[in-house]
Motif scaffolding. Structure first.
Motif: not given
Length: 311
Positions: A79-96
């Motif tokens: 559930i947390s992973l689904i919400f993280a990819f929905r409301f957080v730009n995970v790929l952008r923070y990975v590059f950051k």
């Protein structure tokens, strides 16, 4: 004294730190049990005596909450992973995080150069770089192979109706998903699917007797309706066959009667009644040669006819 210490907040904190708290021990036991269900060989087979993969027992234990703490962890993690990819730009923070790490390494290396011949990062560089062992890759690809075979086998078991209840549930779920995908986004459909996968088996196990009774009643009702429909269809088929035979018999009699009127004996008698000279059957009467009344002056004309002149 030890029991008193365990009941105090300080004693509980110490137990949490050293990992001896009962909750931590129970969680470790649940994770160990779930891991053992993954590594153990499953003795279940298909109807064709084909052995199933060990992931069959793993997912069964996971979704039926046999080890509740381990299942709860995976449930909330999904559930947390689904919400993280929905409301957080995970790929952008990975590059950051990546560029911050490289900038920090560069700064430490350059800033520490004046203090020695080697920089800080260079001094902690390992002599042999880390590599992935071949055995680890073999185990990884082996587990991936078993996981893919699990999905392939389970899909075929549902497709070929090895368990008709599972086939009915799969058809109903896919039908609902076909309509929901039009109106809700993919992340919401994934969230709904995850919640259903982790809660539906638990609800079934807690209410198994009631649900089995309802399923049995629905099965008996469906069988009764099918039998009734079969009887009605057989009755209509019998009536239609009787009407078809009667119609065929009537048509046969009419054809035979029509053929009897045009029998060969009748045609022969009709042919013998015709004249031999093939003249028409009706003849006109002969013209009378006498009996006509004499016209006035006609006889005198005949009497006064001049004699032929002799040359």
């Amino acid at each position: 004294m030890s029991d008193l210490d365990n009941s105090t907040p300080e004693g509980a904190a110490v137990q949490i730190i050293n990992g001896s708290h009962p909750t931590i021990q129970n969680a470790k036991a649940d994770f160990s049990g779930l891991a053992n269900s993954t590594s153990s060989q499953d003795s279940d087979t298909t109807d064709s005596d084909q052995p199933l993969t060990h992931y069959h027992s793993f997912f069964y234990d996971l979704f039926t909450w046999k080890f509740p703490r381990a299942t709860g962890f995976f449930f909330f993690a999904a559930i947390s992973l689904i919400f993280a990819f929905r409301f957080v730009n995970v790929l952008r923070y990975v590059f950051k995080a990546t560029y911050i790490l490289f900038f920090l390494v560069t700064f430490l290396e350059i800033a520490s150069k004046p203090f020695g011949t080697r920089g800080f990062i260079s001094s902690i560089r390992p002599k042999p770089y880390y590599t992935i062992p071949r055995d680890s890759l073999d185990r990884l690809f082996g587990e991936l192979h078993d996981l893919l075979n699990f999905f392939a086998l389970e899909f075929q078991r549902v497709l070929f109706a090895e368990n008709i209840f599972a086939t009915v549930v799969a058809s109903f779920v896919s039908f609902i998903g076909y309509f929901l995908i039009k109106y809700i986004p993919l992340w919401a459909l994934s969230l709904l699917t995850t919640i259903t996968a982790f809660t539906a088996p638990l609800i079934y196990l807690q209410n198994q007797e009631v649900i089995d009774e309802q399923i049995q009643w629905a099965n008996e009702y469906a069988n009764a309706q099918l039998a009734n429909g079969r009887q009605i269809a057989e009755k209509y088929i019998d009536d239609a066959s009787v009407r078809a035979r009667a119609t065929a018999s009537e048509l046969t009699q009419k054809v035979q009667g029509y053929a009897g009127k045009k029998s060969p004996a009748t045609e022969k008698s009709q042919a013998s009644s015709l004249p031999e000279n093939n003249s028409p059957s009706h003849e006109f009467p002969d013209v009378p040669k006498s009996g006509f009344p004499a016209v006035d002056g006609e006889s005198d004309v005949k009497a006064a006819a001049p004699e032929p002149i002799v040359a």
